[in-house]
Write a protein that holds these residues in place. Structure first.
Motif, PDB file in Angstrom:
ATOM      1  N   ARG A 149       0.841  -1.196   0.000  1.00  0.00           N
ATOM      2  CA  ARG A 149       0.000   0.000   0.000  1.00  0.00           C
ATOM      3  C   ARG A 149       0.874   1.244   0.000  1.00  0.00           C
ATOM      4  N   LEU A 150       0.250   2.367  -0.276  1.00  0.00           N
ATOM      5  CA  LEU A 150       0.966   3.623  -0.476  1.00  0.00           C
ATOM      6  C   LEU A 150       1.909   3.975   0.670  1.00  0.00           C
ATOM      7  N   ASP A 151       1.427   3.886   1.912  1.00  0.00           N
ATOM      8  CA  ASP A 151       2.238   4.342   3.033  1.00  0.00           C
ATOM      9  C   ASP A 151       3.267   3.321   3.495  1.00  0.00           C
ATOM     10  N   ASN A 152       3.462   2.251   2.743  1.00  0.00           N
ATOM     11  CA  ASN A 152       4.587   1.350   2.976  1.00  0.00           C
ATOM     12  C   ASN A 152       5.672   1.562   1.929  1.00  0.00           C
ATOM     13  N   MET A 153       5.659   2.758   1.322  1.00  0.00           N
ATOM     14  CA  MET A 153       6.684   3.125   0.349  1.00  0.00           C
ATOM     15  C   MET A 153       7.273   4.473   0.705  1.00  0.00           C
ATOM     16  N   ILE A 154       8.569   4.606   0.463  1.00  0.00           N
ATOM     17  CA  ILE A 154       9.263   5.879   0.649  1.00  0.00           C
ATOM     18  C   ILE A 154       9.580   6.424  -0.734  1.00  0.00           C
ATOM     19  N   PHE A 155       9.096   7.638  -0.999  1.00  0.00           N
ATOM     20  CA  PHE A 155       9.245   8.263  -2.307  1.00  0.00           C
ATOM     21  C   PHE A 155      10.309   9.362  -2.268  1.00  0.00           C
TER      22      PHE A 155
END
Length: 341
Positions: A206-212
């Motif tokens: 999911r989105l908040d398990n990624m660092i951009f």
């Protein structure tokens, strides 16, 4: 962040012994976000690190295996999947009295709101395409070639997972929920046929398990591998696509109720089609995959809620809040299997 009452001298000695080049421990502070394995920022003369540990207290069987996280991240780093570099794994009798591993601190942005406020439609489209690309890259890794052939059990992944999460849900059950009972029965009666497709699945994609990177143009790291295993890639895809259906005005921070086209966010159909194009994987049994994903998340959150009642949650206040979401997830899954969503 909260400071933990660790024996700093013992921990410093241990980190110096197991982490290459480590020196001069200054501080260790717990990140307030996250519900699974407690995660800490480590400040030292030699740089900044992240320490991820098992939670304290009595744990459910097969849960919180940080050694598996360490192993899969180490393997995927060599296979074109963006993950933090891992440095060392400490045993159960470590200086903090629990198993933990140490990895690099990846500096970047975490997006907590999938609507991505403050971004242009083009920037939002780039973020979602970046997520799609990372998931496709993960599911393009050959587990055997990556040294992960034994990272999960053989046989029908969905059957194993339904059995596992049914057991864990029942072990952490705090009230009767007829929708969960109906959902478990339906999943068993409508089990997807095993097509033999096996990949490394993240389990919490999911989105908040990624660092951009600064403007969301690149995924620097996919994190939180606690639930990873060998399984069917469509389970990861359906799990992420729940976000399109979950309400935005809730603790889930979903996309439900938003004008996604106006925001520049692809539809669920477009997102799935792009994934299929990138991976060559045919998307089938979609209602089953979605219902399974709602069930699995409900079972996970029920465990979080039970730990909060037992006093072992990483973030007790947040745990109690999301524990109340289990009935909503079960209801939404029943709508999917009834053709109402």
């Amino acid at each position: 962040m909260d400071t933990e009452p660790f024996d700093m001298e013992a921990l410093a000695d241990e980190l110096h012994a197991i982490v290459p080049g480590f020196s001069g421990l200054h501080a260790i502070e717990k990140f307030n976000t996250g519900q699974s394995n407690p995660t800490y920022r480590v400040e030292a003369d030699s740089g900044r690190y992240v320490l991820r540990a098992k939670p304290p207290g009595t744990l459910l069987k097969s849960a919180h295996q940080v050694d598996r996280e360490y192993r899969v991240m180490k393997a995927l780093a060599e296979n074109n999947v963006p993950v933090p570099k891992v440095f060392a794994l400490a045993p159960e009798d470590s200086a903090i009295g629990r198993m933990y591993f140490v990895m690099e601190l990846v500096e970047g942005r975490i997006f907590w709101d999938p609507a991505l406020p403050g971004m242009t439609p083009e920037e939002r489209a780039s973020v979602y395409d970046g997520m799609n690309d990372v998931l496709s890259r993960l599911h393009s890794v050959d587990p055997e070639a990556a040294g992960l052939a034994d990272f999960g059990r053989s046989g029908n992944y969905f059957a194993r997972q339904i059995r596992r999460w049914s057991e864990q849900y029942l072990a952490s059950k705090t009230e009767d929920l007829p929708d969960m009972d109906r959902l478990m029965d339906w999943l068993l009666d409508n089990m997807a046929t095993d097509d033999g497709l096996v990949r490394v699945v993240h389990g919490d994609f999911r989105l908040d398990n990624m660092i951009f990177s600064a403007h969301g143009e690149k995924v620097l790291a996919l994190i939180d591998w606690e639930l990873s295993t060998l399984g069917h890639p469509l389970a990861d895809l359906a799990y992420q696509c729940m976000q399109w259906r979950l309400p935005h005005a809730s603790g889930f921070r979903g996309l439900g109720g938003l004008d996604r086209a106006d925001l520049g966010i692809p539809s669920e159909e477009e997102y799935v089609a792009r994934y299929a194009e990138r991976t060559g994987i045919a998307v089938s049994n979609w209602s089953f995959c979605l219902a399974f994903s709602f069930f699995r998340l409900a079972a996970i959150l029920q465990g979080v809620y039970k730990r909060s009642l037992d006093g072992n949650a990483s973030n007790p206040e947040r745990a109690r809040e999301i524990g109340k979401a289990v009935p909503l997830l079960a209801s939404m899954a029943n709508d999917v299997i009834a053709g109402k969503a």
